[in-house]
Design a protein around this motif. Structure first.
Motif, PDB file in Angstrom:
ATOM      1  N   TYR A 153       0.896  -1.305   0.006  1.00  0.00           N
ATOM      2  CA  TYR A 153       0.105   0.161   0.059  1.00  0.00           C
ATOM      3  C   TYR A 153       0.985   1.205  -0.015  1.00  0.00           C
ATOM      4  CZ  TYR A 153      -4.241  -2.718   1.212  1.00  0.00           C
ATOM      5  OH  TYR A 153      -4.927  -3.831   1.358  1.00  0.00           O
ATOM      6  N   LEU A 154       0.561   2.267  -0.619  1.00  0.00           N
ATOM      7  CA  LEU A 154       0.889   3.673  -0.621  1.00  0.00           C
ATOM      8  C   LEU A 154       0.432   4.507   0.562  1.00  0.00           C
ATOM      9  CD1 LEU A 154       1.152   4.195  -4.438  1.00  0.00           C
ATOM     10  CD2 LEU A 154       3.129   3.849  -2.822  1.00  0.00           C
ATOM     11  N   ALA A 155      -1.015   4.049   0.837  1.00  0.00           N
ATOM     12  CA  ALA A 155      -1.716   4.612   1.943  1.00  0.00           C
ATOM     13  C   ALA A 155      -2.736   3.356   2.330  1.00  0.00           C
ATOM     14  CB  ALA A 155      -2.431   5.796   1.556  1.00  0.00           C
ATOM     15  N   LYS A 156      -2.765   3.178   3.589  1.00  0.00           N
ATOM     16  CA  LYS A 156      -3.491   2.123   4.347  1.00  0.00           C
ATOM     17  C   LYS A 156      -4.357   2.671   5.461  1.00  0.00           C
ATOM     18  CE  LYS A 156      -4.024  -2.407   5.580  1.00  0.00           C
ATOM     19  NZ  LYS A 156      -5.248  -2.974   4.673  1.00  0.00           N
ATOM     20  N   ALA A 157      -5.435   2.656   5.031  1.00  0.00           N
ATOM     21  CA  ALA A 157      -6.762   3.281   5.926  1.00  0.00           C
ATOM     22  C   ALA A 157      -6.303   4.388   6.559  1.00  0.00           C
ATOM     23  CB  ALA A 157      -6.746   2.337   7.008  1.00  0.00           C
ATOM     24  N   VAL A 173       2.824   8.487  -2.328  1.00  0.00           N
ATOM     25  CA  VAL A 173       1.996   9.397  -2.837  1.00  0.00           C
ATOM     26  C   VAL A 173       1.545  10.573  -1.603  1.00  0.00           C
ATOM     27  CG1 VAL A 173       0.644   7.987  -4.065  1.00  0.00           C
ATOM     28  CG2 VAL A 173       0.093   8.094  -1.780  1.00  0.00           C
ATOM     29  N   LYS A 174       0.972  11.686  -1.848  1.00  0.00           N
ATOM     30  CA  LYS A 174       0.575  12.840  -0.991  1.00  0.00           C
ATOM     31  C   LYS A 174      -0.657  12.930  -1.342  1.00  0.00           C
ATOM     32  CE  LYS A 174       2.020  16.620  -2.446  1.00  0.00           C
ATOM     33  NZ  LYS A 174       2.694  18.000  -2.721  1.00  0.00           N
ATOM     34  N   LEU A 175      -1.666  12.803  -0.438  1.00  0.00           N
ATOM     35  CA  LEU A 175      -3.177  13.153  -0.340  1.00  0.00           C
ATOM     36  C   LEU A 175      -3.391  14.594   0.328  1.00  0.00           C
ATOM     37  CD1 LEU A 175      -3.995   9.875   1.877  1.00  0.00           C
ATOM     38  CD2 LEU A 175      -3.841  10.194  -0.886  1.00  0.00           C
ATOM     39  N   THR A 176      -4.250  15.332  -0.613  1.00  0.00           N
ATOM     40  CA  THR A 176      -4.473  16.696  -0.273  1.00  0.00           C
ATOM     41  C   THR A 176      -5.961  16.865  -0.571  1.00  0.00           C
ATOM     42  OG1 THR A 176      -2.434  17.280  -1.312  1.00  0.00           O
ATOM     43  CG2 THR A 176      -4.229  18.963  -0.939  1.00  0.00           C
ATOM     44  N   THR A 177      -6.727  17.540   0.619  1.00  0.00           N
ATOM     45  CA  THR A 177      -8.118  17.857   0.341  1.00  0.00           C
ATOM     46  C   THR A 177      -8.121  19.458   0.610  1.00  0.00           C
ATOM     47  OG1 THR A 177      -8.722  17.550   2.801  1.00  0.00           O
ATOM     48  CG2 THR A 177      -9.113  15.760   1.172  1.00  0.00           C
ATOM     49  N   ASP A 178      -9.089  20.145   0.170  1.00  0.00           N
ATOM     50  CA  ASP A 178      -9.652  21.475   0.506  1.00  0.00           C
ATOM     51  C   ASP A 178     -10.754  21.439   1.340  1.00  0.00           C
ATOM     52  OD1 ASP A 178     -11.231  20.780  -1.184  1.00  0.00           O
ATOM     53  OD2 ASP A 178     -11.100  22.538  -2.796  1.00  0.00           O
ATOM     54  N   ASP A 179     -11.229  20.407   1.876  1.00  0.00           N
ATOM     55  CA  ASP A 179     -12.487  20.063   2.802  1.00  0.00           C
ATOM     56  C   ASP A 179     -12.092  20.469   4.188  1.00  0.00           C
ATOM     57  OD1 ASP A 179     -14.675  19.502   3.607  1.00  0.00           O
ATOM     58  OD2 ASP A 179     -15.262  17.698   2.349  1.00  0.00           O
ATOM     59  N   THR A 180     -12.746  21.159   5.011  1.00  0.00           N
ATOM     60  CA  THR A 180     -12.821  21.388   6.333  1.00  0.00           C
ATOM     61  C   THR A 180     -13.211  20.338   7.256  1.00  0.00           C
ATOM     62  OG1 THR A 180     -14.472  23.043   6.524  1.00  0.00           O
ATOM     63  CG2 THR A 180     -12.189  24.003   5.898  1.00  0.00           C
ATOM     64  N   ALA A 181     -13.951  19.663   6.620  1.00  0.00           N
ATOM     65  CA  ALA A 181     -14.880  18.479   7.407  1.00  0.00           C
ATOM     66  C   ALA A 181     -14.961  17.158   6.754  1.00  0.00           C
ATOM     67  CB  ALA A 181     -16.079  19.117   7.945  1.00  0.00           C
TER      68      ALA A 181
END
Length: 133
Positions: free
Chosen positions: A12-16, A111-119
């Motif tokens: 995995y590159l990201a797991k749970a 990998v890098k995970l990104t969001t612009d969500d505050t919730a």
């Protein structure tokens, strides 16, 4: 083979990994060796638990590569970005998206995970899958 994913067991590159809140976070798995695959791999982004996003917010998964496992990683030009038109809930196990892994990536990727969500809520898995040939 419909809706089946052929993956390497335990790779995995990201797991749970919790979806980051209005920021970026490195994947909690990897790096993995992914060179010399001649374009036979793609990355699957899958909801590990139920995932929710607010209307108009997005999830971006950026691939980074490097020549050595512990070296300095750089972003690869191809990335996955999904913007949710309305408030969205994705059930555990559902595929959020896939991203082809370039055939010319350097030997190690993460990998890098990104969001612009505050919730946002929930967790995701990111892993390599084999493309049928």
């Amino acid at each position: 083979m419909y809706k089946n994913i052929l993956r390497v067991n335990g790779e995995y590159l990201a797991k749970a990994q919790a979806v980051p809140v209005n920021t970026s976070a490195p994947g909690n798995g990897g790096p993995i060796r992914a060179h010399n695959t001649q374009g036979a791999l793609e990355l699957a982004i899958v909801a590990a638990t139920q995932v929710s996003f607010s209307s108009g917010k997005s999830l971006t998964v950026t691939v980074q590569d490097c020549d050595t496992q512990n070296g300095s990683y750089a972003d690869v030009p191809v990335l996955f970005k999904k913007t949710f038109a309305g408030a969205t809930t994705i059930k555990a196990g559902e595929v959020i998206g896939v991203l082809p892994l370039a055939s010319d990536v350097r030997p190690f990727v993460k990998v890098k995970l990104t969001t612009d969500d505050t919730a946002p809520t929930g967790t995701v898995d990111v892993f390599t899958t084999y493309l049928p040939r």
